[in-house]
Design an enzyme around this catalytic site. Sequence first.
Site, PDB file in Angstrom:
ATOM      1  N   HIS A   1     -46.250  75.815  96.080  1.00 38.56           N
ATOM      2  CA  HIS A   1     -46.886  76.575  97.157  1.00 38.56           C
ATOM      3  C   HIS A   1     -47.912  75.756  97.929  1.00 38.56           C
ATOM      4  O   HIS A   1     -48.167  76.026  99.111  1.00 38.56           O
ATOM      5  CB  HIS A   1     -47.547  77.832  96.582  1.00 38.56           C
ATOM      6  CG  HIS A   1     -46.560  78.787  95.990  1.00 38.56           C
ATOM      7  ND1 HIS A   1     -46.926  79.838  95.192  1.00 38.56           N
ATOM      8  CD2 HIS A   1     -45.193  78.837  96.063  1.00 38.56           C
ATOM      9  CE1 HIS A   1     -45.852  80.503  94.797  1.00 38.56           C
ATOM     10  NE2 HIS A   1     -44.789  79.910  95.316  1.00 38.56           N
TER      11      HIS A   1
ATOM     12  N   PHE B   1     -44.862  78.872  88.019  1.00 38.00           N
ATOM     13  CA  PHE B   1     -45.478  77.576  88.324  1.00 38.00           C
ATOM     14  C   PHE B   1     -45.815  77.381  89.812  1.00 38.00           C
ATOM     15  O   PHE B   1     -45.736  76.262  90.321  1.00 38.00           O
ATOM     16  CB  PHE B   1     -44.573  76.428  87.849  1.00 38.00           C
ATOM     17  CG  PHE B   1     -43.935  76.657  86.523  1.00 38.00           C
ATOM     18  CD1 PHE B   1     -44.720  76.890  85.398  1.00 38.00           C
ATOM     19  CD2 PHE B   1     -42.560  76.689  86.377  1.00 38.00           C
ATOM     20  CE1 PHE B   1     -44.143  77.123  84.162  1.00 38.00           C
ATOM     21  CE2 PHE B   1     -41.969  76.926  85.142  1.00 38.00           C
ATOM     22  CZ  PHE B   1     -42.765  77.146  84.029  1.00 38.00           C
ATOM     23  N   CYS B   2     -46.205  78.438  90.491  1.00 38.18           N
ATOM     24  CA  CYS B   2     -46.517  78.339  91.934  1.00 38.18           C
ATOM     25  C   CYS B   2     -45.347  77.747  92.705  1.00 38.18           C
ATOM     26  O   CYS B   2     -45.537  77.003  93.679  1.00 38.18           O
ATOM     27  CB  CYS B   2     -47.779  77.523  92.175  1.00 38.18           C
ATOM     28  SG  CYS B   2     -49.268  78.281  91.519  1.00 38.18           S
ATOM     29  N   ALA B   3     -44.143  78.063  92.260  1.00 35.30           N
ATOM     30  CA  ALA B   3     -42.922  77.597  92.932  1.00 35.30           C
ATOM     31  C   ALA B   3     -41.889  78.716  92.806  1.00 35.30           C
ATOM     32  O   ALA B   3     -40.820  78.545  92.220  1.00 35.30           O
ATOM     33  CB  ALA B   3     -42.415  76.306  92.304  1.00 35.30           C
TER      34      ALA B   3
END
Length: 460
Positions: A128, A366-368
């Site tokens: 992100h 995982f911010c993805a």
Amino acid sequence: MTPVVPVVPSRPLLPVVGADLPLPVLGGGTRRHVHLDLAATAPALRAVADAVTAALPWSGSVHRGAGLPSQVATARYEEARREIGTFVGAREDDVVVVVRNTTDALNLLASAVAARGGEVVVVDVEHHANLLPWRTGAHRLVPAATTVQETIARIAAELALRPAALLAVTGASNVTGEVLPLERLTALAHAHGARIAVDAAQLAPHRRISLAASGVDYVAFSGHKLYAPFGAGALVGRRDWLDAAPPHLAGGGAVVEVRSDGTDWAAAPQRHEGGTPNLVGAVALAAACRTLAALPEGALEAHERALHARLLTGLEALPGVAVHRLFDDADDAIGVVAFTVDGLAPGLVSAVLAAEHAISVRDGRFCAHIALERVLRRPEGAVRASLGACSSLADVEALLAAVERLVTEGPAGEYVRCDDGTWAPARDDRTLPEPLVAGATAGGSPCTAAAVDAAGVLTV
């Protein structure tokens, strides 16, 4: 002739603070902390802690004082800037802006691109930090394919469609560790008249980077992933866009002159470093850069490859355990592995590893989010183990033994899913560190319905 690098993964390559930290486990007693969450935040290198300790007595106002401590602090800050630039092979006219982290760096660069009215091309499986900043301006999202080759073909097609100012890519996936061919992507971007920015948050702690040699235009990375968790990161790259960009943080130090009818802003990097700089963060980041750069050529890569290979083969041999990849044809990866265990939520797996084995990993998306949901088809996320310079074969074997026990015997205790989606032991008999006891007593425990008794036992 390339020197032969001895591979001795039985011990860490570099010492870190807290390497032998004893952690309480369920059932009583303690175990050595096995830190396999380096892709999130790495501990401080011992050399980093020493550099910070040496700098503190001479702490002073950077760029703003006549006293000797202020002059020393200013000299240390600017020397740190030079060392950070050297670490990533900055060109003579490149600018090193000290920021908070990779997210901060890429938001700064996004404002520079937006000020030029340019479009950004970015792949959808990015972290992100390298996805959301570009959404504030004109951008085009390229859906990743299941192979690196097809993904690059899609990027090429998008760049050929109409002019773009910038191609933004991740050097290494924070989900699976897969490394992209940066020199090839750089040549592709430049062939279409675009610049390239690399999110090197994961790549910088594991691989050598050279802007001058590769032709990459901008690189962003974070100290907290580079064994310098003191609140500093960096954006390094070409001056012209940064000199023309609006000040990232308006304030003292970013100006040449302030008048009642306007402001004359300084050139980069001061233009984007308004307020009192983070001296300790810059010193720490520079010390980490210096320490990693001093390793023999290929030593870090060889160390991690040996550990990574053992982790992969060990996990793949366990029944019900699946290792996940973004690209079928990726031929290089840093020490990051994403895996799942059949029938067990990723959050439960990580909770068991922490509570019963003192092993720190990461679980979730995982911010993805797009990478996990669209490509890996894991909307619930996965478990991520990440290795680095402070990892050893004993760390890998500890994780493999713990996962094998979980697969064959299940959790040793009962666990509950908390209101926030995390997992915790139904009865936690560990002697908790004071911040956790105090937080739980104040209602800040992992489970909102939890309470802590007088003995510090967390009961849900």
